[in-house]
Write a protein that holds these residues in place. Sequence first.
Motif, PDB file in Angstrom:
ATOM      1  N   HIS A  36      65.224  42.221  10.435  1.00 21.34           N
ATOM      2  CA  HIS A  36      64.220  41.542   9.618  1.00 21.34           C
ATOM      3  C   HIS A  36      63.003  42.432   9.391  1.00 21.34           C
ATOM      4  CE1 HIS A  36      66.448  37.821   9.556  1.00 21.34           C
ATOM      5  NE2 HIS A  36      66.557  37.849  10.865  1.00 21.34           N
ATOM      6  N   SER A  40      61.808  43.697   5.609  1.00 19.65           N
ATOM      7  CA  SER A  40      60.460  43.369   5.119  1.00 19.65           C
ATOM      8  C   SER A  40      59.530  44.569   5.080  1.00 19.65           C
ATOM      9  CB  SER A  40      59.846  42.277   5.999  1.00 19.65           C
ATOM     10  OG  SER A  40      59.745  42.716   7.350  1.00 19.65           O
ATOM     11  N   ARG A  61      53.898  40.376   1.490  1.00 21.31           N
ATOM     12  CA  ARG A  61      53.962  39.201   2.373  1.00 21.31           C
ATOM     13  C   ARG A  61      53.950  37.905   1.571  1.00 21.31           C
ATOM     14  NH1 ARG A  61      50.823  42.567   5.976  1.00 21.31           N
ATOM     15  NH2 ARG A  61      48.886  41.908   4.954  1.00 21.31           N
ATOM     16  N   ARG A  64      57.394  37.397   0.029  1.00 22.60           N
ATOM     17  CA  ARG A  64      58.372  36.919   1.020  1.00 22.60           C
ATOM     18  C   ARG A  64      58.152  35.454   1.352  1.00 22.60           C
ATOM     19  NH1 ARG A  64      57.268  41.991   3.383  1.00 22.60           N
ATOM     20  NH2 ARG A  64      55.913  41.014   4.932  1.00 22.60           N
TER      21      ARG A  64
END
Length: 287
Positions: A36, A40, A61, A64
């Motif tokens: 993860h 990201s 961010r 996401r």
Amino acid sequence: MALSSQKQRALPEERAQENSLEALWREVITENPLYHREVSAVSVPANYSPAKAEALREKARATRAQWAALPPVQKLWRRARPLLITFAVCYALVPLVLEHLSGSSIGPMIGPIISGLFLSATSTAGTIVAEREKRTWNALLLTQLTPAQILGGKAANVLRLQLFAQAILLSIVLAVVAHGVLSALVLLLFPLVLLPSTVLNTLVGIETSLWSTSLKEALSKATRRGAGLSILTLAVGLATTLALFVKLSPVLLLLPVFYCFFAVTASVRIWRRMLRDIWRAPKDFSG
């Protein structure tokens, strides 16, 4: 998301003892904080100021968070939309292409193209070397992540991007097959040649990176190791398409099956060898 948080520690003992694809998927993907983190991660250009870099990370961010809030059906639609658009555009363009090229001239080119578009070992040769050069490899080993999570997190992130590119290529080939230009047997090159080649080359690159102490060394070794695999894969694709379109011996159609067996067997051996040797591989100099 801290890799060392108590919530993200090693799997429960009963799960670790499972020997199934479901357990491996859960360990390497679903419950793997390293995967993860890799997914990201935001690539910030070196010439960006700290304020501009932070703004870029904040935007990532927010993106996401918006994605996580979408319902599953909408996520599926957004993932499938580029593939459907690619199929529709290619389906419309095939008749225009056929005005200048015959189906018999397109066919023999498809196999080598499909087989040649796999991920080279050199593309993943820097995955672990980068951690070592940043002096974060030792810290990663001490997070109590399992070897499968560390190695699988690196491999899965690369494969995620490559599989999407292969899905785009599959949409294009499906559009050509739908017009009757190619035999549907060409589609077997995807699961029997392209996918195993991608996995094998990814693992070869990561194993090379595991034992290298610099990016230059990793690239040099991966180039040598990947050259033979590249030639073999292209030869299988070429022989298969010749059997389909030039009416050579039908026995050649068994080559993708044998190649798939070879690639899967080699991938499993490399994976097990990396799990066994990860603690004996070179460390960085962070302590």
